[in-house]
Design a protein around this motif. Structure first.
Motif, PDB file in Angstrom:
ATOM      1  N   ALA A   6      50.501  34.235  33.101  1.00 42.91           N
ATOM      2  CA  ALA A   6      49.857  35.506  32.746  1.00 42.91           C
ATOM      3  C   ALA A   6      48.419  35.246  32.305  1.00 42.91           C
ATOM      4  N   PRO A   7      47.548  36.243  32.450  1.00 39.85           N
ATOM      5  CA  PRO A   7      46.171  36.057  31.985  1.00 39.85           C
ATOM      6  C   PRO A   7      46.130  35.890  30.472  1.00 39.85           C
ATOM      7  N   ASN A   8      45.205  35.067  30.014  1.00 39.10           N
ATOM      8  CA  ASN A   8      45.080  34.863  28.572  1.00 39.10           C
ATOM      9  C   ASN A   8      43.674  35.206  28.071  1.00 39.10           C
ATOM     10  N   HIS A   9      42.964  36.018  28.865  1.00 39.70           N
ATOM     11  CA  HIS A   9      41.628  36.496  28.493  1.00 39.70           C
ATOM     12  C   HIS A   9      41.560  37.998  28.750  1.00 39.70           C
ATOM     13  N   PRO A  10      40.680  38.721  28.079  1.00 44.15           N
ATOM     14  CA  PRO A  10      40.561  40.161  28.301  1.00 44.15           C
ATOM     15  C   PRO A  10      40.079  40.471  29.727  1.00 44.15           C
ATOM     16  N   ASN A  11      40.293  41.709  30.149  1.00 43.60           N
ATOM     17  CA  ASN A  11      39.967  42.130  31.520  1.00 43.60           C
ATOM     18  C   ASN A  11      38.548  41.822  31.953  1.00 43.60           C
ATOM     19  N   PHE A  12      37.581  41.949  31.094  1.00 43.02           N
ATOM     20  CA  PHE A  12      36.190  41.779  31.508  1.00 43.02           C
ATOM     21  C   PHE A  12      35.594  40.435  31.098  1.00 43.02           C
ATOM     22  N   HIS A  13      36.445  39.452  30.848  1.00 37.13           N
ATOM     23  CA  HIS A  13      35.986  38.103  30.523  1.00 37.13           C
ATOM     24  C   HIS A  13      35.219  37.556  31.735  1.00 37.13           C
ATOM     25  N   PRO A  14      34.072  36.904  31.537  1.00 43.60           N
ATOM     26  CA  PRO A  14      33.257  36.458  32.667  1.00 43.60           C
ATOM     27  C   PRO A  14      33.938  35.441  33.592  1.00 43.60           C
ATOM     28  N   ASP A  15      34.928  34.713  33.094  1.00 43.18           N
ATOM     29  CA  ASP A  15      35.612  33.713  33.926  1.00 43.18           C
ATOM     30  C   ASP A  15      36.959  34.194  34.452  1.00 43.18           C
ATOM     31  N   ARG A  16      37.279  35.463  34.257  1.00 40.42           N
ATOM     32  CA  ARG A  16      38.612  35.955  34.626  1.00 40.42           C
ATOM     33  C   ARG A  16      38.902  35.761  36.118  1.00 40.42           C
ATOM     34  N   ASP A  17      37.922  35.966  37.004  1.00 41.79           N
ATOM     35  CA  ASP A  17      38.171  35.791  38.431  1.00 41.79           C
ATOM     36  C   ASP A  17      38.498  34.338  38.763  1.00 41.79           C
ATOM     37  N   ILE A  18      37.783  33.417  38.141  1.00 43.48           N
ATOM     38  CA  ILE A  18      38.040  31.988  38.369  1.00 43.48           C
ATOM     39  C   ILE A  18      39.407  31.602  37.824  1.00 43.48           C
TER      40      ILE A  18
END
Length: 73
Positions: A6-18
């Motif tokens: 699961a994602p462990n950063h907020p939706n608009f975190h700059p590295d979320r796509d990576i």
């Protein structure tokens, strides 16, 4: 097959796509083998992956054009 983390950063975190790519990398790499095991031909699989990649590139270019468009006055 292991569960995708699961994602462990907020939706608009700059590295979320990576981070999302890294989380799905193992599943993505086994996709052709799994499709072939389901009786899809290597040609079908290659075409599907190329079409998906082309659509992704088109969407990225479309987004870049919209972001670079001049603002109306």
């Amino acid at each position: 097959m292991p569960k995708i983390p699961a994602p462990n950063h907020p939706n608009f975190h700059p590295d979320r796509d990576i981070l999302s790519l890294a989380a799905m990398k193992a599943d993505y790499q086994t996709l052709p083998d799994r499709a072939q095991a389901a009786d899809w031909s290597r040609v079908d699989i290659a075409i599907a992956l190329m079409v998906q990649e082309a659509e992704n590139n088109f969407l990225a270019m479309e987004t870049a054009i919209v972001l670079a468009a001049p603002k109306p006055h």
